[in-house]
Design a protein around this motif. Structure first.
Motif, short mmCIF file in Angstrom:
data_model
loop_
_atom_site.label_atom_id
_atom_site.label_comp_id
_atom_site.label_asym_id
_atom_site.label_seq_id
_atom_site.Cartn_x
_atom_site.Cartn_y
_atom_site.Cartn_z
N GLY A 1 0.80 -1.22 0.00
CA GLY A 1 0.00 0.00 0.00
C GLY A 1 0.83 1.27 0.00
N SER A 2 2.16 1.15 0.16
CA SER A 2 3.01 2.34 0.21
C SER A 2 3.45 2.81 -1.17
CB SER A 2 4.27 2.05 1.04
OG SER A 2 5.16 1.21 0.34
N GLY A 3 3.43 1.90 -2.15
CA GLY A 3 3.90 2.25 -3.48
C GLY A 3 5.39 2.13 -3.66
N GLN B 1 0.11 4.82 8.70
CA GLN B 1 -0.94 3.89 9.13
C GLN B 1 -1.94 3.64 8.00
OE1 GLN B 1 -2.54 4.45 13.03
NE2 GLN B 1 -4.39 3.29 12.60
N ASP B 2 -2.33 4.70 7.27
CA ASP B 2 -3.26 4.52 6.15
C ASP B 2 -2.68 3.59 5.09
OD1 ASP B 2 -5.12 6.18 7.34
OD2 ASP B 2 -4.70 7.90 6.06
N GLN B 3 -1.39 3.72 4.81
CA GLN B 3 -0.75 2.84 3.82
C GLN B 3 -0.72 1.39 4.31
OE1 GLN B 3 2.83 5.21 3.47
NE2 GLN B 3 2.26 5.88 1.40
N LEU B 4 -0.48 1.20 5.61
CA LEU B 4 -0.50 -0.15 6.17
C LEU B 4 -1.91 -0.74 6.09
CD1 LEU B 4 1.79 0.33 9.29
CD2 LEU B 4 2.36 -0.91 7.20
N GLU B 5 -2.91 0.07 6.37
CA GLU B 5 -4.30 -0.40 6.27
C GLU B 5 -4.65 -0.73 4.81
OE1 GLU B 5 -6.48 2.61 8.41
OE2 GLU B 5 -5.94 1.71 10.34
N ASP B 6 -4.13 0.06 3.87
CA ASP B 6 -4.33 -0.22 2.46
C ASP B 6 -3.69 -1.56 2.09
OD1 ASP B 6 -5.20 0.35 -0.23
OD2 ASP B 6 -3.13 0.91 -0.70
N THR B 7 -2.52 -1.84 2.65
CA THR B 7 -1.85 -3.13 2.43
C THR B 7 -2.75 -4.27 2.89
OG1 THR B 7 0.36 -2.16 2.57
CG2 THR B 7 0.18 -4.53 3.03
N LEU B 8 -3.37 -4.13 4.05
CA LEU B 8 -4.28 -5.18 4.53
C LEU B 8 -5.47 -5.35 3.59
CD1 LEU B 8 -4.40 -4.67 8.41
CD2 LEU B 8 -3.24 -6.49 7.14
#
Length: 154
Positions: free
Chosen positions: A35-37, A138-145
């Motif tokens: 999710g981080s790109g 945190q948003d990028q980690l949640e996107d990863t999930l």
């Protein structure tokens, strides 16, 4: 008060723990989950099979001036329960940040996934200042999930 030096996110995913674990231990799939790109592709890595394994990833990010590679040193491995690694610029020892995935079955077809990005082991102040942790939000980690959930249920 000391600033927290890790971020943890959780999500229940509609898939058995073994399917989630299989996805996480396959570096070929990591770019699709990221999710981080930053993750572009895996560099011909084998499936993660044990603590001590090292897998290489092709990355991109302005924090490193564009394209670069990382060596990921496996620090945690418990089949269908946990996998984790410390990341380092290719050819160097890990400077102290770690990615940990913990899987807790919630029945036969559901898994609580806890994903932790921990940079508390980074002791080099110059590196802390240069990188500006947390590099991943945190948003990028949640996107990863969310990407993991889509990948294992799709």
């Amino acid at each position: 008060m000391a600033q927290e030096r890790k971020i943890t996110v959780q999500r229940t995913i509609d898939a058995p723990a073994k399917d989630v674990f299989e996805m996480l231990t396959n570096p070929e799939r990591h770019a699709e989950l990221d999710g981080s790109g930053f993750v572009r592709s895996d560099e011909k890595s084998d499936r993660i099979q044990a603590v001590g394994d090292v897998f290489m990833m092709n990355m991109t990010g302005e924090h490193m001036g564009g394209e670069y590679q990382t060596d990921n040193h496996v620090t945690a491995f418990d089949p269908n329960k946990m996998v984790g690694w410390k990341t380092a610029p290719a050819g160097t020892e890990p400077p102290g940040w770690e990615w940990l995935w913990e899987l807790e079955p919630q029945g036969p077809d559901s898994t609580l996934v806890t994903h932790t990005y921990d940079w508390s082991g980074v002791t080099d102040q110059a590196l802390l200042d240069k990188v500006g942790f947390p590099l991943v939000t945190q948003d990028q980690l949640e996107d990863t999930l969310g990407r993991l959930a889509a990948a294992v249920s799709g």
